[in-house]
Design an enzyme around this catalytic site. Structure first.
Site, PDB file in Angstrom:
ATOM      1  N   LYS A 194       0.866  -1.190   0.000  1.00 61.66           N
ATOM      2  CA  LYS A 194       0.000   0.000   0.000  1.00 61.66           C
ATOM      3  C   LYS A 194       0.898   1.234   0.000  1.00 61.66           C
ATOM      4  O   LYS A 194       1.597   1.492   0.981  1.00 61.66           O
ATOM      5  CB  LYS A 194      -0.891   0.007   1.240  1.00 61.66           C
ATOM      6  CG  LYS A 194      -1.587  -1.345   1.507  1.00 61.66           C
ATOM      7  CD  LYS A 194      -1.896  -1.505   2.978  1.00 61.66           C
ATOM      8  CE  LYS A 194      -2.133  -2.942   3.360  1.00 61.66           C
ATOM      9  NZ  LYS A 194      -3.218  -3.606   2.713  1.00 61.66           N
TER      10      LYS A 194
ATOM     11  N   ASP B 222       4.782  12.816  -7.632  1.00 63.39           N
ATOM     12  CA  ASP B 222       5.873  13.504  -8.327  1.00 63.39           C
ATOM     13  C   ASP B 222       7.219  12.896  -7.932  1.00 63.39           C
ATOM     14  O   ASP B 222       7.370  11.688  -7.937  1.00 63.39           O
ATOM     15  CB  ASP B 222       5.813  15.008  -8.060  1.00 63.39           C
ATOM     16  CG  ASP B 222       4.548  15.629  -8.640  1.00 63.39           C
ATOM     17  OD1 ASP B 222       4.096  15.145  -9.685  1.00 63.39           O
ATOM     18  OD2 ASP B 222       4.012  16.572  -8.050  1.00 63.39           O
TER      19      ASP B 222
END
Length: 344
Positions: free
Chosen positions: A264, A269
């Site tokens: 998970k 970016d």
């Protein structure tokens, strides 16, 4: 330690023996385990043996207790945390299981998980506070005297720049149920170029789904990596309900083919990563008690990006035209199961 699942087996029994050995060395060992997730542990002798050896173990939200049963047995302790002394903390997706054999009858293969290790007195003190809060809410016992408040405040004052690199998001009884949900929304809105979501369960709220699709339609490169097979029949079909809308919005959906991808994480970016226990589903975001680290670190981001590239290399990319060719019975199952999304 806090874990959702403790599954007794040879590999995990070695950890139990190590904990007993630590207790004999006067190490203060405290463990919180979810009552339902760790039901097999509580039905073995290990529970009694470890208690006798001086290890404190809490059966969180014991569903056999009528008082808890009448409250909400669907609110589960889903955190996975290890605290060691006063400077090391682990968290991530891993349960205490044998990854090669857990739920073997489901034919999903080995469980693929990820954990992060951070060495930080300041962070450990924050996690201690969360741990002791969960302990007190379940037992009524206040054990916060073990927190070094003076050193904590001193560390906070002298390391203002450093502590901005890691932020903890968590959910527990007494905290707002929408905290994690609003945090995920803010993180998605922060992304400027790329967003990669890795999750075994993808059943987002309508709000999260709309924001993801809107950002993708406006040029954000979004990749979602989920396992092709799942350990839960209903979630398998519920996941698929969202694929068409994602594909129509130019979101890339990768189905991991090898084993069961249980990791998970979110990568934003080139400088922000999210690692912890939060699945991208309503149950995890709004019901379960979870924890995750938001980490602003170029090196962590690069490592996590490399791991995601390996996942993608072992995945198949969905194509809208091919996806629309699935059978009527498959579409029917997706549309029926999605009505259960709030309890999955």
């Amino acid at each position: 330690m806090i874990f959702y699942i403790w599954e007794p087996c040879y590999l995990i029994d070695k950890i139990a023996l190590s904990l007993i050995d630590a207790s004999h060395r006067n190490v203060n060992c405290k463990i919180i385990l979810d009552s339902i997730g760790s039901i097999n542990f509580f039905n073995t002798l290990w529970h009694k043996i470890m208690l006798q050896e001086g290890i404190d173990i809490i059966e969180y939200r014991n569903f056999k207790n009528l008082k808890n049963f009448l409250k909400r047995i669907d609110l589960r302790q889903h955190k996975k945390v290890i605290l060691i002394d006063n400077n090391i903390v682990y968290t991530g997706s891993m349960n205490l299981i044998n990854a090669n054999h857990f739920k073997k009858t489901h034919n999903i293969g080995k469980w693929i998980d990820i954990m992060i290790r951070i060495k930080s007195f300041f962070l450990v003190e924050i996690i201690k506070t969360i741990f002791f809060s969960d302990w007190e809410l379940e037992t009524g016992l206040n054990i916060t005297k073990n927190i070094n408040v003076k050193k904590f405040n001193s560390c906070k004052k002298n390391n203002r720049k450093k502590i901005n690199f890691v932020q903890v998001i968590t959910s527990s009884p007494g905290l707002s149920k929408k905290f994690i949900h609003s945090s995920l929304i803010k993180l998605i809105l922060l992304a400027k170029k790329n967003l990669v979501i890795t999750t075994p369960y993808f059943i987002p709220s309508q709000c999260l789904l709309k924001i993801l699709c809107h950002r993708a339609q406006n040029g954000l490169n979004i990749n979602i990596i989920i396992p092709e097979n799942n350990d839960c029949f209903l979630i398998y079909w519920a996941n698929r309900f969202f694929f068409r809308e994602l594909l129509l919005s130019n979101i890339k959906v990768y189905l991991y083919k090898e084993n069961f991808l249980h990791s998970k994480s979110i990568v934003i970016d080139n400088n922000i990563s999210v690692l912890g226990t939060i699945n991208f589903d309503i149950r995890s975001i709004l019901l379960n008690f979870e924890i995750a680290f938001i980490i602003k670190s170029l090196s962590v981001n690069r490592k996590l990006s490399l791991i995601n590239k390996k996942y993608i290399a072992n995945s198949k990319l969905l194509n809208l035209q091919d996806w629309d060719k699935r059978s009527i019975s498959q579409k029917f199952l997706e549309n029926i199961v999605i009505y259960l999304k709030s309890i999955l």
